[in-house]
Enzyme design. Structure first.
Site, mmCIF file in Angstrom:
data_model
loop_
_atom_site.group_PDB
_atom_site.id
_atom_site.type_symbol
_atom_site.label_atom_id
_atom_site.label_comp_id
_atom_site.label_asym_id
_atom_site.label_seq_id
_atom_site.Cartn_x
_atom_site.Cartn_y
_atom_site.Cartn_z
ATOM 1 N N SER A 178 -64.515 14.560 42.094
ATOM 2 C CA SER A 178 -65.562 13.977 42.922
ATOM 3 C C SER A 178 -65.460 14.423 44.382
ATOM 4 O O SER A 178 -65.583 15.602 44.689
ATOM 5 C CB SER A 178 -65.498 12.450 42.795
ATOM 6 N N ASP A 226 -69.020 12.690 36.245
ATOM 7 C CA ASP A 226 -67.963 12.588 37.240
ATOM 8 C C ASP A 226 -66.613 12.389 36.557
ATOM 9 O O ASP A 226 -66.462 11.517 35.703
ATOM 10 C CB ASP A 226 -68.285 11.393 38.146
#
Length: 391
Positions: A45, A218
């Site tokens: 991320s 993610d």
């Protein structure tokens, strides 16, 4: 000074908050002239967005410590205080050509990274040293799906060469949180896949994944620390890839994930209750990984360090300084952030929006100071010497 160690960096998720905190951690390493010893970076991320920019601002090579301090840091500050990725992505989503990405908005985040941040390279353009593992999660398998050295895949789906895959897309996928941004969808037939017939087999064979499309999310929903590529939690030891010539011997984990807030749970008919339950589950997963790594660190300061956002440097240093005269002179007189300032840094929102100059400077300083006091106290307490002498 002993022979140089090989450093593995683990950079957690957490949006721009994490990106700036990590920038501060690396600032400390750069001041010790240690960036040249980094051999593997694992990111998730915000950590992936940060690492991508470190490469981009150094012509897609890993910077020297001097270049990081003199060139990268000023450029990165200017970028984050003047540019909002999420606003750019929202604007791109309004264009009719991008309406097809309404449920897979990682595609428009990738466009924003390319257009607003100027990341135009392909994965094959990156230097192979240090190795960079960009972590995400495949919705179909629930496994960690990674990009590394021009390849991507997981051990169930197999692996494929993707040197012509856009770096901006890989960075955006790593930040594609469910609901907020949504996945980036990969059509598996576009790639030639290989997979080993069994664990430990040396020769991979051609393979066709059982899914026509893969939804990549993610990596934070699987491991927001990004620890798995470099640390075996079961064996509690550093994990090295035998295909990589330089083996990691020192592991620095920078954890800038948002702490779980203490608050009243939303009502039973409030959809935010499901988010709260998910946050609790993710926090417990993170805690289990942290406990295993902290146990590993008990073996000595040679092994590595955990640098966590929100930690109170001032109180910790004062506590240790009471019984260490050298520490008192070296660290107690340093102008540390207060506990309230560290808490404010940790509570900064998880987003891809631009930052104010004051918030950027706070998070950068907090990352720098947290690395400084953790590394220096750990080494001095155990061996009466400073980390530059050991590393």
């Amino acid at each position: 000074m002993t022979s140089p160690q090989s450093i593995g960096l683990v950079l957690s998720g957490g949006g721009v908050r994490a990106a700036v905190f990590h920038a501060g951690v690396l600032k400390y390493l750069a001041e010790q002239d240690l960036l040249g010893r980094v051999s593997h970076v694992s990111s998730v991320s915000g950590g992936s967005l940060f690492t991508g920019m470190v490469f981009k601002e150094s012509d897609y090579s890993w910077p020297t410590s001097t270049k990081y301090l003199e060139i990268f840091l000023p450029r990165f500050r200017k970028l984050l205080v003047s540019c909002s990725l999420q606003r750019m992505a929202f604007g791109l989503l309004l264009k009719p050509i991008n309406w097809r990405f309404a449920l897979s908005r990682a595609n428009v985040v990738a466009q924003a990274v390319e257009k607003k941040w100027g990341v135009t390279a392909l994965l094959g353009d990156l230097d192979v040293t240090p190795v960079w593992s960009i972590n995400c999660c495949a919705g179909e398998t629930g496994r960690r799906f990674r990009f590394k050295n021009g390849t991507f895949g997981d051990y169930e789906l197999g692996y494929a060469n993707v040197g012509n895959f856009k770096l901006a897309q890989a960075m955006a996928i790593s930040a594609a949180f469910p609901g907020g941004i949504g996945p980036l969808v990969i059509e598996t037939s576009r790639f030639s896949w290989m997979k080993r017939s069994g664990w430990g087999e040396s020769a991979p064979l051609p393979h066709e994944p059982p899914f026509s499309h893969i939804h990549l999310y993610d990596g934070g929903i699987y491991d927001n620390l990004g620890l798995e590529p470099l640390f075996d939690g079961g064996k509690r030891q550093i994990k090295n890839d035998n295909s990589i010539s330089t083996q990691v011997t020192y592991l620095l984990v920078s954890d800038a994930g948002a702490p779980l807030s203490r608050k009243t749970i939303p009502g039973q008919f409030n959809p935010l209750r499901f988010k709260r339950i998910a946050d609790i589950a993710l926090e417990q997963t993170r805690a289990l990984r942290v406990r295993s790594f902290v146990n590993f660190l008990q073996g000595g300061p040679d092994r590595g360090v955990l640098v966590g956002i929100g930690s109170d440097a001032k109180t910790s240093v004062e506590t240790y300084a009471k019984s260490h005269d050298h520490l008192f002179h070296e660290l107690s007189n340093y102008n540390w952030l207060s506990a309230a300032e560290a808490k404010r840094a940790a509570e900064y929102k998880t987003s891809l929006d631009k930052m104010s100059e004051s918030n950027y400077d706070l998070l950068l300083r907090h990352g720098y100071e947290t690395a400084k006091w953790n590394i220096e106290i750990m080494h001095y307490k155990s061996q009466k010497e400073w980390p530059t002498q050991k590393l």
